[in-house]
Design a protein around this motif. Structure first.
Motif, PDB file in Angstrom:
ATOM      1  N   GLN A 145       0.847  -1.208   0.000  1.00 37.94           N
ATOM      2  CA  GLN A 145       0.000   0.000   0.000  1.00 37.94           C
ATOM      3  C   GLN A 145       0.878   1.251   0.000  1.00 37.94           C
ATOM      4  N   ALA A 146       1.973   1.205   0.769  1.00 34.79           N
ATOM      5  CA  ALA A 146       2.889   2.354   0.833  1.00 34.79           C
ATOM      6  C   ALA A 146       3.516   2.591  -0.544  1.00 34.79           C
ATOM      7  N   LYS A 147       3.795   1.483  -1.234  1.00 36.37           N
ATOM      8  CA  LYS A 147       4.422   1.598  -2.559  1.00 36.37           C
ATOM      9  C   LYS A 147       3.474   2.318  -3.524  1.00 36.37           C
ATOM     10  N   VAL A 148       2.219   1.923  -3.511  1.00 39.52           N
ATOM     11  CA  VAL A 148       1.232   2.571  -4.395  1.00 39.52           C
ATOM     12  C   VAL A 148       1.119   4.060  -4.058  1.00 39.52           C
ATOM     13  N   LEU A 149       1.150   4.342  -2.769  1.00 37.09           N
ATOM     14  CA  LEU A 149       1.014   5.725  -2.328  1.00 37.09           C
ATOM     15  C   LEU A 149       2.251   6.553  -2.670  1.00 37.09           C
ATOM     16  N   GLY A 150       3.393   5.881  -2.710  1.00 36.88           N
ATOM     17  CA  GLY A 150       4.632   6.600  -3.022  1.00 36.88           C
ATOM     18  C   GLY A 150       5.330   7.143  -1.791  1.00 36.88           C
ATOM     19  N   VAL A 151       5.080   6.498  -0.638  1.00 31.17           N
ATOM     20  CA  VAL A 151       5.797   6.921   0.573  1.00 31.17           C
ATOM     21  C   VAL A 151       6.761   5.819   1.020  1.00 31.17           C
ATOM     22  N   THR A 152       7.733   6.230   1.821  1.00 34.86           N
ATOM     23  CA  THR A 152       8.707   5.275   2.356  1.00 34.86           C
ATOM     24  C   THR A 152       8.330   4.990   3.806  1.00 34.86           C
ATOM     25  N   LEU A 153       8.317   3.718   4.174  1.00 31.38           N
ATOM     26  CA  LEU A 153       8.077   3.400   5.585  1.00 31.38           C
ATOM     27  C   LEU A 153       9.419   3.549   6.310  1.00 31.38           C
ATOM     28  N   PRO A 154       9.435   4.258   7.439  1.00 33.86           N
ATOM     29  CA  PRO A 154      10.703   4.690   8.037  1.00 33.86           C
ATOM     30  C   PRO A 154      11.429   3.587   8.804  1.00 33.86           C
TER      31      PRO A 154
END
Ligand code: FAQ
Length: 360
Positions: free
Chosen positions: A280-289
């Motif tokens: 889901q983070a990949k689709v959103l374009g964010v990096t999980l910290p």
């Protein structure tokens, strides 16, 4: 955008992201019990052996326990503890997002947020009602919350600094809540299990609205994208801690699972949440910290880094950034509402007297 919309609706997987069907939103995460999940021996019971045996047989057969049924005291106490803490979490959980109702960026977002916060209040009410069927009063439960004796979820003791926090709470906090709560729809105590069915449906919608709000921001300006990333950075680890301490340090898990109250362990739910959230983070374009977050081919799960359990316990024990503020707000709301409760009771008494007179 069409692909994102389809993912958002939970319907298809895209080639780009390899999201398996229904992995996006967790209404479908009904996890079968792990084989051998009931191997924990029964705690020695001081209850009537015949009643206890009948109760154990029903639990072993995956049957439901209803309010009028006999149940061991420890089972009742565990349910009151968990359900009331859950109810407290819902009503305290209204506060961080409620903080943004007056500052929502559009009428549409304001209407959605008002509805969501109201839903959380409703969840609290179903859950207090479910706990009341165990013979505890709402006043007793609220006294536990207001005096600081009862717990509520650690996650609601962190501040909502920007509008992106509202989206991230929907996506990650509601996402984690659903992951934990879907198995509770099969809890052995009937009123709790039935309350959870509706709660989970509503939470799924909450998660979608949060994710959708973030998708919009991520297609906006660089500042908006940075705001989303900052919110993800601040909430990610706190969401992982929401599932509770590691199984080895979870004093209530073994018995809770033996009784069919909990169905899946804290660590297993946390792992499922990580595995579901990475795509889901990949689709959103964010990096999980988390620099240690990576796919482990052998385990067929993602590895992830160390959660700061000291911070978690500090927060649970009243020393998080917003604990005092959250509790003070709830106590004030309770006091301010006293005249409404008094008026409602007076009205109910009058109506009852009128009905009795008419019936006589
Ligand atoms: N925060 O032995 P365990 C939501 C406590 S609702 C604070 O593993 P257990 C909706 C635990 O109580 C979120 N305390 O305990 C929403 C125990 O203390 P105690 C709430 C925690 O019960 C979204 C001690 O640590 N959901 O988010 C936490 O077997 C957005 C040892 O732990 C529920 O309550 C924590 N995170 O497992 C609303 C779901 N974790 O009681 C608004 C139902 C653990 O012995 C906006 N509850 N503790 O003094 C459960 O599934 C379980 O109770 C667990 C804990 C998994 C939370």
């Amino acid at each position: 955008m069409a692909a994102l919309t389809a993912i958002l609706l939970g319907k298809i997987a895209t080639d780009k992201t390899h999201l398996p069907e229904n992995l996006m939103y967790t209404q479908s995460f009904n996890v079968p019990d792990a084989p051998g999940g009931k191997t924990v021996p029964l705690a020695p019971s001081t209850e009537d052996p015949v009643l206890q045996a009948a109760f154990d047989t029903r639990i072993d057969a995956d049957g439901r326990i209803e309010p009028q049924d006999w149940m061991p005291d420890a089972y009742r106490r565990t349910l009151v503890r968990q359900i009331s803490q859950h109810a407290h979490s819902e009503i305290v959980g209204m506060l961080p997002e409620g903080n943004w109702i007056s500052r929502a960026p559009s009428l549409k977002r304001k209407a959605i947020l008002i509805a969501k916060v109201q839903d959380e209040g409703g969840h609290g009410l179903y859950l207090y009602s479910a706990a009341e069927t165990l013979g505890t009063s709402r006043d007793q439960m609220l006294e536990g919350l207001h005096s600081g004796r009862a717990k509520y979820s650690s996650i609601f003791n962190y501040p909502t600094l920007t509008w992106a926090d509202v989206g991230v709470i929907g996506w990650l906090v509601d996402g984690a809540a659903i992951m934990n709560q879907i198995p509770l729809c099969r809890c052995s105590y009937g009123p709790y299990a039935r309350a959870m069915v509706r709660v989970c449906k509503e939470e799924s919608f909450h998660q979608r609205q949060g994710y959708e709000a973030l998708l919009v921001m991520m297609s906006g300006t660089d500042e908006q994208k940075a705001m989303v990333q900052d919110a993800v950075n601040r909430w990610w680890w706190k969401c992982l801690a929401m599932f509770g301490p590691p199984d080895a340090d979870s004093p209530n898990s073994a018995q809770g699972m033996r009784w069919g109250i909990k169905r899946v362990s804290n660590d297993d739910l946390r792992q499922k949440f990580v595995d579901a959230t990475v795509p889901q983070a990949k689709v959103l374009g964010v990096t999980l910290p988390d620099p240690d977050l990576k796919w482990n081919e052998e385990r067929q799960h993602h590895d992830y880094g160390q959660i700061d359990w000291n911070e978690f316990w500090e927060t649970v024990n009243g020393n998080g950034p917003c604990n005092k503020e959250r509790l003070a707000t709830r106590v004030k709301a309770y006091k301010d509402g006293e005249w409404v409760r008094d008026a409602a009771l007076a009205h109910a008494r009058k109506q009852q007297a009128r009905n009795m007179k008419e019936a006589a």
